[in-house]
Every structure is written in structure tokens, then in C-alpha cells.
Design a protein around this motif. Structure first.
Motif, PDB file in Angstrom:
ATOM      1  N   VAL A 167      75.829  22.303 -16.419  1.00  0.00           N
ATOM      2  CA  VAL A 167      75.279  22.744 -17.712  1.00  0.00           C
ATOM      3  C   VAL A 167      75.243  24.267 -17.715  1.00  0.00           C
ATOM      4  N   ALA A 168      75.913  24.850 -18.696  1.00  0.00           N
ATOM      5  CA  ALA A 168      75.899  26.311 -18.821  1.00  0.00           C
ATOM      6  C   ALA A 168      74.523  26.740 -19.304  1.00  0.00           C
ATOM      7  N   ILE A 169      73.841  27.581 -18.527  1.00  0.00           N
ATOM      8  CA  ILE A 169      72.539  28.099 -18.981  1.00  0.00           C
ATOM      9  C   ILE A 169      72.693  29.540 -19.480  1.00  0.00           C
ATOM     10  N   GLN A 170      73.948  30.033 -19.406  1.00  0.00           N
ATOM     11  CA  GLN A 170      74.280  31.332 -19.980  1.00  0.00           C
ATOM     12  C   GLN A 170      75.641  31.190 -20.651  1.00  0.00           C
ATOM     13  N   ILE A 171      75.929  32.080 -21.598  1.00  0.00           N
ATOM     14  CA  ILE A 171      77.310  32.185 -22.058  1.00  0.00           C
ATOM     15  C   ILE A 171      77.709  33.655 -21.966  1.00  0.00           C
ATOM     16  N   PRO A 172      78.986  33.919 -21.622  1.00  0.00           N
ATOM     17  CA  PRO A 172      79.407  35.313 -21.428  1.00  0.00           C
ATOM     18  C   PRO A 172      79.557  36.057 -22.745  1.00  0.00           C
ATOM     19  N   MET A 173      79.257  37.348 -22.704  1.00  0.00           N
ATOM     20  CA  MET A 173      79.522  38.235 -23.847  1.00  0.00           C
ATOM     21  C   MET A 173      80.835  38.951 -23.532  1.00  0.00           C
ATOM     22  N   GLY A 174      81.935  38.401 -24.067  1.00  0.00           N
ATOM     23  CA  GLY A 174      83.258  38.958 -23.786  1.00  0.00           C
ATOM     24  C   GLY A 174      83.800  38.425 -22.468  1.00  0.00           C
ATOM     25  N   ALA A 175      85.043  38.808 -22.154  1.00  0.00           N
ATOM     26  CA  ALA A 175      85.688  38.410 -20.896  1.00  0.00           C
ATOM     27  C   ALA A 175      86.711  39.473 -20.536  1.00  0.00           C
ATOM     28  N   GLU A 176      87.205  39.376 -19.328  1.00  0.00           N
ATOM     29  CA  GLU A 176      88.162  40.345 -18.777  1.00  0.00           C
ATOM     30  C   GLU A 176      87.560  41.754 -18.872  1.00  0.00           C
ATOM     31  N   ASP A 177      88.345  42.744 -19.318  1.00  0.00           N
ATOM     32  CA  ASP A 177      87.795  44.112 -19.329  1.00  0.00           C
ATOM     33  C   ASP A 177      86.761  44.330 -20.429  1.00  0.00           C
ATOM     34  N   LEU A 178      86.584  43.321 -21.314  1.00  0.00           N
ATOM     35  CA  LEU A 178      85.565  43.432 -22.371  1.00  0.00           C
ATOM     36  C   LEU A 178      84.261  42.716 -21.995  1.00  0.00           C
ATOM     37  N   PHE A 179      84.184  42.199 -20.758  1.00  0.00           N
ATOM     38  CA  PHE A 179      82.959  41.503 -20.349  1.00  0.00           C
ATOM     39  C   PHE A 179      81.808  42.510 -20.269  1.00  0.00           C
ATOM     40  N   ALA A 180      80.759  42.254 -21.052  1.00  0.00           N
ATOM     41  CA  ALA A 180      79.658  43.226 -21.141  1.00  0.00           C
ATOM     42  C   ALA A 180      78.349  42.707 -20.575  1.00  0.00           C
ATOM     43  N   VAL A 263      74.904  26.465 -14.504  1.00  0.00           N
ATOM     44  CA  VAL A 263      76.033  27.378 -14.294  1.00  0.00           C
ATOM     45  C   VAL A 263      75.728  28.717 -14.952  1.00  0.00           C
ATOM     46  N   LEU A 264      75.892  29.798 -14.164  1.00  0.00           N
ATOM     47  CA  LEU A 264      75.683  31.162 -14.648  1.00  0.00           C
ATOM     48  C   LEU A 264      76.993  31.923 -14.491  1.00  0.00           C
ATOM     49  N   CYS A 265      77.045  33.152 -15.016  1.00  0.00           N
ATOM     50  CA  CYS A 265      78.280  33.920 -14.865  1.00  0.00           C
ATOM     51  C   CYS A 265      77.970  35.402 -14.718  1.00  0.00           C
ATOM     52  N   GLY A 266      78.988  36.150 -14.288  1.00  0.00           N
ATOM     53  CA  GLY A 266      78.821  37.582 -14.103  1.00  0.00           C
ATOM     54  C   GLY A 266      79.971  38.158 -13.310  1.00  0.00           C
ATOM     55  N   THR A 267      79.799  39.379 -12.856  1.00  0.00           N
ATOM     56  CA  THR A 267      80.771  39.998 -11.965  1.00  0.00           C
ATOM     57  C   THR A 267      79.996  40.795 -10.923  1.00  0.00           C
ATOM     58  N   ALA A 268      79.993  40.297  -9.700  1.00  0.00           N
ATOM     59  CA  ALA A 268      79.205  40.941  -8.640  1.00  0.00           C
ATOM     60  C   ALA A 268      79.736  42.338  -8.339  1.00  0.00           C
ATOM     61  N   LEU A 269      81.064  42.502  -8.319  1.00  0.00           N
ATOM     62  CA  LEU A 269      81.647  43.807  -7.979  1.00  0.00           C
ATOM     63  C   LEU A 269      81.248  44.867  -9.002  1.00  0.00           C
ATOM     64  N   ARG A 270      81.190  44.455 -10.281  1.00  0.00           N
ATOM     65  CA  ARG A 270      80.812  45.402 -11.352  1.00  0.00           C
ATOM     66  C   ARG A 270      79.314  45.338 -11.650  1.00  0.00           C
ATOM     67  N   THR A 271      78.545  44.699 -10.773  1.00  0.00           N
ATOM     68  CA  THR A 271      77.069  44.653 -10.834  1.00  0.00           C
ATOM     69  C   THR A 271      76.531  44.131 -12.156  1.00  0.00           C
ATOM     70  N   LYS A 272      77.092  43.030 -12.625  1.00  0.00           N
ATOM     71  CA  LYS A 272      76.588  42.414 -13.863  1.00  0.00           C
ATOM     72  C   LYS A 272      76.195  40.959 -13.591  1.00  0.00           C
ATOM     73  N   GLY A 273      74.928  40.632 -13.840  1.00  0.00           N
ATOM     74  CA  GLY A 273      74.489  39.238 -13.793  1.00  0.00           C
ATOM     75  C   GLY A 273      73.847  38.771 -12.497  1.00  0.00           C
TER      76      GLY A 273
END
Length: 699
Positions: A167-180, A263-273
Motif C-alpha cells: 500500500v502506497a502511503i506516499q505518492i511522488p511529486m515528479g520523477a527523474e530529474d523533476l523529483f521534488a 511503501v514509501l519513496c525518495g532518493t537517498a543520494l539526493r537526501t529526499k525522503g
């Protein structure tokens, strides 16, 4: 729940404790995520980088050189007033033992997925291992900033390939280089991470183009959660508002019960989430109070017993890892399930029925140690310089003995011969191999009876390469290393009945044993089974174990090429004894002789390890890759889209044909192809190939 008599302070400590593991496929970003967790929880003041070799948990020289995790590393940190014992595990299949032993003692897991690749082969393996140990999980879809990142595709793959209920408990705002950033579906809050270190998440209004999507997915989330709770189902059907607190409590219960996987999402390298992931660890993963009491058996009565997370109960702890530290010696990592382990205490190793004095106790922070006076129920720590305790063994109160379920490890599938370069290296080699074998249960050492060579066996080429490297660097042993050899096995294909007499007459007392044994094949993975069907005392009961032991002694060397024998059932159906001359030794020798004769008569065959292989290659190279796998005696079982422009080819290939495959794949795909493989099963070697192998052995 804790037992009566536990203080409110102890209950609160346990309630605020999380023992979790970070598990995933290689390169999904486990170590990078761990580094961010350490930074945000205040354990480090600078974020380490895998590529620069500056991470805390990848502290071994070999890990920093290769940019991979080899040994699981334990870290203790704090978040929102909760103590988090975190173990970063390897992603490479060759180091699967590290994952298995960690899962055995952890209460919860964070499974990390690459948002581009989705569910990969090792993700499936660790998921199955977590299922086996009943470990509740949350998922983190990492690398949302990469080209080709697809959050919803990954969620679908978790459902389709892993059989889970994500179950997604988050949804991403954008993806790829637009992921915010992300929108939290429970709170309906949007978060972005504007500063470079991501230290201060900022709440912003939900973007207008996402409002409809947020409403749809929140409704789906509420429905999924409500299905797991009767009271909430009623509220949902009657159209009543379900509060955030009710949703969190029900989702926590469903996660711990294995009904749902947040299920959560983010980018650890870019310190988001990552901070929101830490919140989810605290909110949804279990404390030691939330998991069932650990079970074991009483070695005196043989009855099953259990131990709850209660510091007032007798001590029961499982040793899940042995590590050799060049400065402080042998270190045993333990999970204390009940009671309080203290320095200077005398405990019982109930697995070996030996006493073990507990010396120094330490809290582990990767390769650093902090002295502590005790390890309380529910916690993880390490004991310095234990002498007679090994991985998977139980330490307990001598007055309340219990043997906890041990940890099962896979058998090694590949071997190499090692020979010391000089006489001085010979003694050092034996010591180094003993130390490494104590640390790693999937590493085996054997001296070949015919050649006198020392053979070391492990889970793959990389596994053995790392062990040989450690042998040279840590123990100063210089050695010649032979070519890789496959760990073949032998078995039988039909039934046979054998009658064996062992008679030795000397001047004094003689030796006499007579056995009649029926041998038959077992299904693959059946091991060895011994059954006593004698009646009327024709062989006294005290001699029966000796017959079985004699056979077990003989299983190490088969009749075809001297390989270990597997999947055989031996039924003792008759025989006789002599009142004076019969002995344990005589029946042990008779059992060994019967086995050898039985193996020869029951049509023995050679077995080889077959690996489950997944190759990811560009679409235009798919034909060449499949052709090459078939030429290697492989069977291709499936083809599916992996990511834009890349195909995943799945199949099974004998290990013997996979040596040097990395080089062949690179040339077939202009360096763009990658592959993973893990042991799947043993299979009969084709007759012509078996003759070649046995001809080589005979020479």
C-alpha cells in the motif's frame, strides 16, 4: 506482551526499541540510505559516500575497494525518542548468509528497491527469507531521481513478483530529474527537501495537478487499511471519517501481522525522503513487545518452551554472528530475547552443553565498540572473547535451559585449492582458515584425502575471492590459489539391498557385526535419512546408532569421484551380533562398508549445482545473450521488460558453465549487460559430461 512483574520503565524501553535490517538487491542503495539515517539521527556529522569509500558501515578494505557491502554491520541510533538497532546487510547473493543470520534476529525490515529496476532477483531472495522468518517489512522505492524511475511500476512488481499486498502511503511529486518530494497520504501533507543535506523538510501545499491523484490513492489506502480492522470496516462502509490516529494504528497492526506492506519513496543520494522513512520505522515496524515470544526446546525435558521480551525472565540469547577483530579478538553478536545478560555472568551454551563466562559486553557501531555493563531483553549487542560459542548457538541461564531454533545456511557450491607459498605460511594458513570458517557458516575447509590439498568452498567466485584477499591482508598468509571447481555431489537412482559382515579374528577378542540394509533414493534436497526397522533385538539397540554413524562417515566420499553423497535413505532391516565380539566399532565399520557397497549397486550418478540466472541486456543484444545461455546448457524460462531499452532474460544454467560469464556478457552487450545468479537446485549431470568430469578426477 511482557509478563507480569515487568516494570513500567522496562515496558516503555521495549516499546521504544526497534531492531531492523536494511535489505535489498545489490546497488539498490542500502548503504547510502543507512548513511543518511546515521546523519539525520545525529550519529555522524558528515554523510559518507560509497563511491569515495567513506561510509561508516562499509568499513572493510574490501568493501571500500569494491563499493559493495560484504559483512552485515550493526549500528545503534535514536529517532523521535526511539532506539533503533539497525543492521545494513549485503546485497550480493554470495554473502546471503549475512542476510539470513540478520533476519533471524531482527523484528522488522526496510526493503529498498531501485525505482528504475523495480523488483530484482536478490530482492526476491531476501523477501523469501524474510517470509520464512516472519519479519514484517516496509518498502522504500529509492533512486526516484534517476532516468526511467517509475514508482507505480515498482509497487505493481512488489505485488506481482513477491506476492505481497503493498500500500502506497506516499505518492511522488515528479520523477527523474523533476523529483521534488512526496505527498503523505495519511496526513495529506506535501514535503519538499530544499537544502542540499535534506536536513529541514519543508511542508508545502499539494500541487494542483496532484490533488485528484492524492484523493484517489488516499481513498484506496483507507479502504485497504479498513479491510484489516473490523471496527474500521464498519466506519468505512457507513461513510464515517476515519482519523489519522486510527489509520496509523490499524496500518501498524496490519504491517506487523504481515497483511499489508507500506511503501514509501525518495532518493537517498539526493537526501529526499529519508526522515519520513525513519518516521515510518517508528510508526509501523514492531518493537520486541509486538512480536511473538521466541520458541525453543528444553534440552533436559525435550519439551517446547517460549521466552518473552521480559528482563525479569531467565536469560535466553542467540549468537547470530562471530567476527574476528584484530585488536580485541573474537566477538560474538547476540540478540537477548529474555532476561539481562551481564559482564562476569556464567551462562550455559545449551547447544553444546558447555559453560561460557561472559566477559566484556560492548555496543557495536560498525567497526567501533563502546563498553556496556549489560544487554537487556529485546536488545542487540556483542560479547568480547567468547571461546566455545559459535553462530546459531544459544546462551541461557543454567537454571532454565533452552535451545533456540538455530540458523540454517545454504551449502557451498564452488571450491578452490589453496597451498601455502612457504613453510612459514603453512601454520598461518591453518589458523586463518579456522578463524574465517568460524565467522562465516557458508565457508568450508576440507583436506582432500587423495591429494592432500586444502580445499576451501563458498557461495560463489566473489565470496572466495574476498576470503582469499582477507586471508592475505588480515592474517598475512601468502598462498597459491587454484582454479575454481564446482561442488559436485553424488546420489543413487534405484533401490538396492546389501548384506554386510565385518569379522576380524585376532588372538584375543575379535570383531563381529552383520547388517542388512535397504538403500533407496530420496527427492532432491532430502539429505540422508536412516531408519531402523529391526525387530526382536536381532541387533541390540545400543549398536544401532553406530551403524548410522558409520554410514554418515562414508557420506563424505562417494564412489564415483569422491564427492559428498546426498539424497539417500538407508533402512536397517536385519543382521546379527555376537555376544562377545560385537562392539560399537564393529557395527560402525559394517555400516560404512554397507553404504559403500550400496552406493555402487544402486546406480550412482553425479549431481551438479544449477543456478537461477537473470541477465539484463539491451534489447538489440537479447538474441545473442539467449543463444549464449543455451550454448552453456542453459534453459531460458522467461523474457520481460526490465527498464526502457533493456530486457531481463531469466533461466537456469549449470554453475560449471558460468565461469568467466561476466567477460562474455560484456563483449556481447558492449559493456551494458549485467547478470545475477543464485543457487537453485542440484540436477543429474548428462552422461557424456559426467564421463568427462570423472575422467578429469581419475587423472
Amino acid at each position: 506482551m511482557a509478563e507480569q512483574g515487568t516494570s513500567s520503565a522496562d515496558i516503555e524501553r521495549l516499546r521504544r526499541l526497534r531492531n531492523i535490517g536494511i535489505i535489498a538487491h545489490i546497488d539498490a542503495g542500502k548503504t547510502t540510505t543507512t548513511e543518511r539515517i546515521l546523519y539525520y539521527t545525529g550519529r555522524t556529522y558528515r554523510m559518507g559516500n560509497v563511491d569515495e569509500g567513506t561510509t561508516v558501515t562499509d568499513w572493510m578494505v574490501q568493501e571500500r575497494e569494491r563499493g559493495i557491502t560484504i559483512q552485515s554491520a550493526a549500528i545503534t541510533s535514536e529517532w523521535r525518542g526511539h532506539q533503533i538497532n539497525l543492521i545494513d546487510t549485503p546485497g550480493h547473493i554470495d554473502f546471503t548468509a549475512e542476510v539470513q543470520r540478520s533476519l533471524r534476529v531482527l523484528d522488522g525490515g526496510v526493503v529498498i528497491f531501485d525505482a528504475v529496476a523495480g523488483v530484482e532477483p536478490q530482492s526476491e531472495t531476501v523477501w523469501r527469507q524474510a517470509n520464512r522468518y516472519g519479519v514484517p517489512r516496509i518498502c522504500f522505492v529509492n533512486k526516484m531521481d534517476r532516468t526511467g524511475a517509475d514508482f507505480w511500476r515498482t509497487v505493481d512488481m512488489i505485488q506481482d513478483r513477491l506476492g505481497a499486498r503493498p500500500v502506497a502511503i506516499q505518492i511522488p511529486m515528479g520523477a527523474e530529474d523533476l523529483f521534488a518530494g512526496v505527498v503523505d497520504l495519511i496526513t495529506r501533507k506535501a514535503w519538499i527537501f530544499p537544502d542540499a543535506l535534506g536536513t529541514h523538510p519543508q511542508e508545502v501545499p499539494i500541487p494542483a495537478d496532484l490533488i485528484e491523484q492524492v484523493n484517489v490513492y488516499r481513498e484506496l489506502l483507507v479502504e485497504r487499511i479498513a479491510e484489516t480492522d473490523e471496527a474500521l470496516t464498519t466506519k468505512f462502509l457507513e461513510g464515517e471519517e476515519i482519523t489519522e490516529e486510527e489509520l496509523r494504528a490499524a496500518l501498524r497492526a496490519a504491517t506487523i501481522a504481515g497483511q499489508l506492506v507500506p511503501v514509501l519513496c525518495g532518493t537517498a543520494l539526493r537526501t529526499k525522503g529519508v526522515q519520513l522513512l525513519l518516521d515510518a520505522v517508528v510508526d509501523y515496524l514492531p518493537s520486541p513487545l509486538d512480536i511473538p515470544a521466541v520458541r525453543g526446546f528444553n534440552p533436559v525435558t525435550g519439551l517446547e518452551e517460549e521466552r518473552r521480551a521480559d528482563p525479569n525472565a531467565p536469560v535466553a540469547a542467540l549468537v547470530f554472528k562471530i567476527q574476528t577483530d584484530p585488536f580485541i579478538g573474537r566477538l560474538a553478536y547476540v540478540r537477548v530475547y529474555s532476561g539481562v545478560m551481564q559482564s562476569g555472568q556464567m551462562l550455559q551454551n545449551s547447544t553444546r552443553d558447555r559453560k561460557e563466562r561472559i566477559g566484556r559486553l560492548v555496543q557495536v557501531y560498525a567497526d567501533k565498540r563502546t563498553d556496556i555493563s549489560e544487554i537487556r531483553a529485546g536488545d542487540i549487542g556483542a560479547i568480547v572473547s567468547v571461546k566455545q560459542t559459535f553462530t546459531g548457538e544459544t546462551l541461557c541461564d543454567p537454571a532454565a535451559p533452552i535451545v533456540l531454533e538455530p540458523i540454517e545456511f545454504p551449502e557451498p557450491v564452488i571450491s578452490v585449492a589453496v597451498e601455502p607459498k612457504t613453510k612459514a605460511d603453512q601454520d598461518k594458513l591453518a589458523n586463518a582458515l579456522q578463524r574465517l570458517a568460524e565467522e562465516d557458516p557458508t565457508f568450508r575447509v576440507k583436506v582432500d584425502a587423495d591429494t592432500g590439498q586444502t580445499l576451501i568452498s563458498g557461495m560463489g567466485e566473489l565470496h572466495l575471492e574476498v576470503l582469499v584477499d582477507r586471508m592475505q591482508r588480515e592474517f598475512g598468509v601468502q598462498a597459491h590459489v587454484g582454479r575454481h571447481q564446482v561442488a559436485y555431489r553424488e546420489t543413487i537412482t534405484r533401490k538396492a539391498e546389501i548384506e554386510t559382515r565385518f569379522i576380524r579374528q585376532t588372538g584375543g577378542r575379535g570383531q563381529y557385526a552383520h547388517v542388512i540394509v535397504q538403500f533407496e533414493p530420496l527427492p532432491r534436497g532430502g539429505g540422508f535419512e536412516f531408519v531402523d526397522k529391526t525387530t526382536g533385538g536381532i541387533i541390540p539397540k545400543e549398536f544401532i546408532p553406530a551403524v548410522a554413524q558409520g554410514m554418515r562417515d562414508g557420506l563424505e566420499n562417494g564412489v564415483l569421484g569422491g564427492y559428498p553423497v546426498v539424497d539417500v535413505k538407508a533402512t536397517l532391516v536385519g543382521g546379527s551380533y555376537h555376544e562377545v565380539d560385537s562392539s560399537d566399532l564393529a557395527f560402525r565399520i559394517a555400516g560404512s562398508m554397507a553404504l559403500r557397497e550400496g552406493l555402487e549397486k544402486a546406480q550412482p550418478v553425479l549431481l551438479e549445482p544449477v543456478m537461477r540466472v537473470e541477465v539484463v541486456a539491451p534489447e538489440n543484444a537479447t538474441g545473442d545473450v539467449i543463444g549464449d545461455l543455451v550454448a552453456r546448457r542453459g534453459q531460458v524460462s522467461g523474457l520481460e521488460m526490465h527498464s526502457p531499452g533493456m530486457q531481463a532474460i531469466k533461466g537456469q544454467v549449470p554453475l560449471a558453465e558460468m565461469f568467466g560469464y561476466a567477460t562474455a556478457l560484456r563483449s556481447a552487450t558492449q559493456g551494458r549487460g549485467t547478470f545475477t545468479m543464485e543457487f537453485d537446485h542440484y540436477e543429474v549431470v548428462p552422461e557424456e559430461r559426467a564421463r568427462q568430469i570423472l575422467g578429469i578426477v581419475a587423472r
